[in-house]
Scaffold this motif. Structure first.
Motif, mmCIF file in Angstrom:
data_model
loop_
_atom_site.group_PDB
_atom_site.id
_atom_site.type_symbol
_atom_site.label_atom_id
_atom_site.label_comp_id
_atom_site.label_asym_id
_atom_site.label_seq_id
_atom_site.Cartn_x
_atom_site.Cartn_y
_atom_site.Cartn_z
ATOM 1 N N THR A 35 78.393 28.219 30.891
ATOM 2 C CA THR A 35 78.378 29.524 31.555
ATOM 3 C C THR A 35 78.584 29.321 33.055
ATOM 4 O O THR A 35 78.445 28.204 33.558
ATOM 5 C CB THR A 35 77.012 30.211 31.336
ATOM 6 N N GLU A 36 78.874 30.412 33.758
ATOM 7 C CA GLU A 36 79.030 30.313 35.208
ATOM 8 C C GLU A 36 77.703 29.976 35.878
ATOM 9 O O GLU A 36 77.640 29.174 36.802
ATOM 10 C CB GLU A 36 79.536 31.658 35.776
ATOM 11 N N ASN A 72 70.148 34.929 30.956
ATOM 12 C CA ASN A 72 71.594 35.014 31.141
ATOM 13 C C ASN A 72 72.232 35.561 29.864
ATOM 14 O O ASN A 72 72.222 34.908 28.823
ATOM 15 C CB ASN A 72 72.097 33.599 31.453
ATOM 16 N N LYS A 73 72.800 36.757 29.952
ATOM 17 C CA LYS A 73 73.365 37.433 28.782
ATOM 18 C C LYS A 73 74.513 36.631 28.160
ATOM 19 O O LYS A 73 74.661 36.556 26.941
ATOM 20 C CB LYS A 73 73.865 38.808 29.226
ATOM 21 N N GLU A 74 75.324 36.028 29.029
ATOM 22 C CA GLU A 74 76.476 35.275 28.536
ATOM 23 C C GLU A 74 76.032 34.062 27.705
ATOM 24 O O GLU A 74 76.673 33.698 26.725
ATOM 25 C CB GLU A 74 77.365 34.854 29.712
ATOM 26 N N ARG A 87 75.145 35.403 24.405
ATOM 27 C CA ARG A 87 76.366 35.773 23.673
ATOM 28 C C ARG A 87 77.041 34.527 23.081
ATOM 29 O O ARG A 87 77.438 34.514 21.913
ATOM 30 C CB ARG A 87 77.350 36.491 24.622
ATOM 31 N N ARG A 88 77.111 33.478 23.858
ATOM 32 C CA ARG A 88 77.741 32.248 23.347
ATOM 33 C C ARG A 88 76.940 31.648 22.199
ATOM 34 O O ARG A 88 77.503 31.098 21.252
ATOM 35 C CB ARG A 88 77.896 31.232 24.481
ATOM 36 N N GLU A 109 76.903 44.723 23.985
ATOM 37 C CA GLU A 109 77.706 43.522 24.299
ATOM 38 C C GLU A 109 77.261 42.315 23.499
ATOM 39 O O GLU A 109 77.958 41.301 23.468
ATOM 40 C CB GLU A 109 77.612 43.141 25.772
#
Ligand code: ZN
Ligand code: MN
Length: 482
Positions: A19-20, A55-57, A60-61, A298
Motif C-alpha cells: 500500500t502507499e 488503512n482501508k486499502e 481491501r487487498r 468500497e
C-alpha cells in the motif's frame, strides 16, 4: 527415495501489502532501502496518546487475497492486541487479529504440468496485522540500533493447514502463493526484501508396530527463501526421526518448539518452547472499532472482481497448445505476459506462435502489434523461417523503428531473409533429384520414410534460395506418390 517416515508440513506466510501508507498511520510504506527512521510518526513509534486509524486499502487487498483463496470473508472482524516485549516493537504489543480474522478457511490448488490437480492445500485463516521494526546489530560501538520504517507496515498473515507432504511440494506451494500475490497486485512478495516471510511447521509420522505416531511440531521461524523452506523441512524431518530413534526428548515432549534456520551450516537450531496463545495476553484493541466489510461499499467482498488467476490461465494456455514450461515462463514474467495477452486477446494471432516468439526471441516484445502480426503471417506462409529471422530480429526492429511506413516484408527482403518460392525451379529440381537419386527413391518407396528428409535437402540445395521448405515437401511428396 523412500523415507521411513511421512512428512507433514504447514506454512504460515506473512506478506507485506504494497500500500502507499502504513496500516494505522499515514507514514509512507517504504521500509526497504529508505534512510532509517525517515518514515515514522508518533503512531508507529508507539507514543502514548496516539490513535491508530486502519488503512482501508490494506483491508481491501486482504479481501482480494481472501476471495482468490476461496476463503469466507468475515461479516464481522475485529482487532486485538498481541503483547510481547521486543525492542523493535515500540508499543509493547502488535495490533493483530485473534478470534475474528478477516478471512476464514480457503484453499490453494497445485496443478500438475498437464493441468490435472496434484493437491489442495487448505488454509485455516488469513488475518491482517502490523509489521514490527527492524534491529540492526553489529554497530562498531557495540550496541544495536532500531529502524522503525517497517513498524506499522500492513502485514497479511496466511495460516496454512498441515496439508503439505514433502519439502519439494512445500516449495512449490510457497512459489504459487507468491505468484498469486503478484498476479493480484497486492504485494511484490519479494522474499529477499522481506516482503514475504515464512514460518515452517514441521512434524513427521513414524510407524511403530501397528500404529503411527505424530511427533510434536517444530516451528522454524523466518525462513527467507523458497529454497531454504525446502531444505529446512528435509533437515528438520530427518533430525526429528534421528532424535526419535535415539530415544530423545521428542518421545515425551508434548508442546511445540520454535527453531531457527541457519543457511550457512544447513541446520535447524531449537530455540525455545513456544508460548501458548494466552502468554500473549490477547485482548480487543479498544481504539479501533470492529470491521463489517459488507456494510462498506468500497470493501464489499461481493463486488470484488478478481483478475484471471494463475490456474485458470494455465488451463486456458494448455488448451491453446502451449507447453507447460513456456506457460510457467509467461505466468511469472509480467511484461511478456501482458504482451502475450495483448497479442492474443480478441485477435486472430495463433497463441502458440506468439508464445514462441516472445519466449525464444525475446526482442520481439518490442514489435508493434501490426508488425508482429505480419511477421507471424510471413512465417505461417513459409516466406520466412523463425530460426533464420531470430538472429536478425534486432536489425529488423531497428529498421522498423527508423521507418514506420515500412512493412516487415520489405525489411526482411532487404535483410535477405525472405524465402522466395519459384514453382518452376522447384519442379525441375525435383525431377533432377528423382533421376539422380534413384536408389534412395527406391528405398523410400520400399518404406524407408527417413529418406524423405534427405531428398528434401537435395531439392533445397538445387533451388538455391528460391524455395520454401514446406512447399518443397508438399511438391516432393506429390511427385513421389506418382
Ligand atoms: Zn507512522
Ligand atoms: Mn503474525
Amino acid at each position: 527415495m523412500s523415507l521411513p517416515y511421512r512428512i507433514m508440513v504447514g506454512l504460515e506466510v506473512h506478506v507485506e501489502l504494497a500500500t502507499e501508507t502504513k496500516m494505522f498511520c499515514r507514514c509512507a510504506n517504504h521500509p526497504f532501502g529508505a534512510k532509517p527512521n525517515s518514515n515514522i510518526c508518533p503512531v508507529c513509534m508507539g507514543l502514548p496518546g496516539t490513535l491508530p486509524v486502519p488503512n482501508k486499502e490494506a483491508i481491501r487487498r486482504s479481501i482480494i487475497v481472501g476471495k482468490a483463496l476461496n476463503s469466507e470473508i468475515a461479516k464481522l472482524s475485529k482487532w486485538d492486541r498481541k503483547h510481547y516485549f521486543y525492542p523493535d516493537l515500540p508499543k509493547g504489543y502488535q495490533i493483530s487479529q485473534y478470534d475474528l480474522p478477516l478471512c476464514v478457511g480457503g484453499e490453494l490448488v497445485l496443478l500438475n504440468p498437464d493441468g490435472t490437480p496434484e493437491s489442495t492445500v487448505r488454509f485455516e485463516r488469513a488475518h491482517l496485522e502490523e509489521d514490527a521494526g527492524k534491529l540492526m546489530h553489529g554497530n562498531k560501538k557495540g550496541y544495536s540500533r532500531v529502524d522503525l520504517n517497517r513498524a506499522g507496515v500492513p502485514l497479511l498473515e496466511m495460516v496454512g493447514k498441515p496439508d503439505l507432504t514433502s519439502p519439494e511440494q512445500a516449495r512449490r506451494f510457497l512459489q504459487e502463493l507468491q505468484l498469486l500475490m503478484r498476479t493480484l497486485g497486492v504485494s511484490d512478495a519479494d522474499m529477499e526484501k522481506g516482503q514475504m516471510r515464512c514460518d515452517v511447521n514441521i512434524s513427521i509420522w513414524i510407524k511403530e508396530g501397528d500404529k503411527e505416531i505424530n511427533t510434536p511440531v517444530t516451528e522454524v521461524k523466518n525462513v527467507n527463501s523458497t529454497r531454504a523452506v525446502e531444505r529446512s523441512i528435509k533437515v528438520e524431518a530427518q533430525r526429528q526421526y534421528d532424535e526419535w530413534m535415539a530415544g530423545g526428548d521428542i518421545r515425551t515432549r508434548k508442546n511445540k518448539v520454535t527453531a531457527g534456520w541457519d543457511e550457512d551450516s544447513n541446520s535447524v537450531t531449537i530455540q525455545r518452547h513456544k508460548e501458548a496463545a494466552n502468554d500473549y495476553r490477547y485482548f480487543p484493541e479498544p481504539d479501533i472499532p470492529p470491521i463489517a466489510v459488507y456494510e462498506i461499499p468500497e470493501l464489499n467482498p461481493d463486488s470484488v472482481v478478481l483478475p484471471e488467476l494463475p490456474n485458470a490461465r494455465r488451463l486456458r494456455y494448455l488448451k491453446h497448445g502451449l507447453n507447460p514450461a513456456d506457460i510457467e515462463l509467461l505466468l511469472t514474467d509480467f511484461d511478456r505476459l501482458a504482451r502475450f495477452e495483448e497479442y492474443t486477446h480478441g485477435t486472430e494471432l495463433p497463441p502458440k506462435q506468439v508464445a514462441n516468439w516472445l519466449i525464444n526471441a525475446p526482442e520481439s516484445i518490442q514489435l508493434q502489434m501490426a508488425h508482429f502480426a505480419e511477421l507471424i503471417a510471413l512465417v505461417e506462409q513459409g516466406s520466412l523461417s523463425f530460426s533464420a529471422t531470430k538472429p536478425k530480429l534486432a536489425e529488423l526492429i531497428a529498421a522498423l523503428q527508423k521507418n514506420d511506413k515500412a512493412s516487415v516484408k520489405e525489411v526482411v527482403q532487404t535483410l535477405g531473409l525472405l524465402q522466395e518460392h519459384d514453382g518452376a525451379v522447384v519442379q525441375s529440381a525435383i525431377e533432377e533429384v528423382l533421376r539422380e537419386q534413384s536408389s534412395a527413391v527406391a528405398d523410400f518407396r520400399a518404406g524407408k520414410e527417413q529418406i524423405f528428409g534427405f531428398l528434401v535437402g537435395m531439392v533445397m540445395k538445387k533451388c538455391a534460395g528460391k524455395a520454401q521448405p514446406a512447399k518443397v515437401q508438399e511438391a516432393l511428396r506429390e511427385a513421389l506418390s506418382k
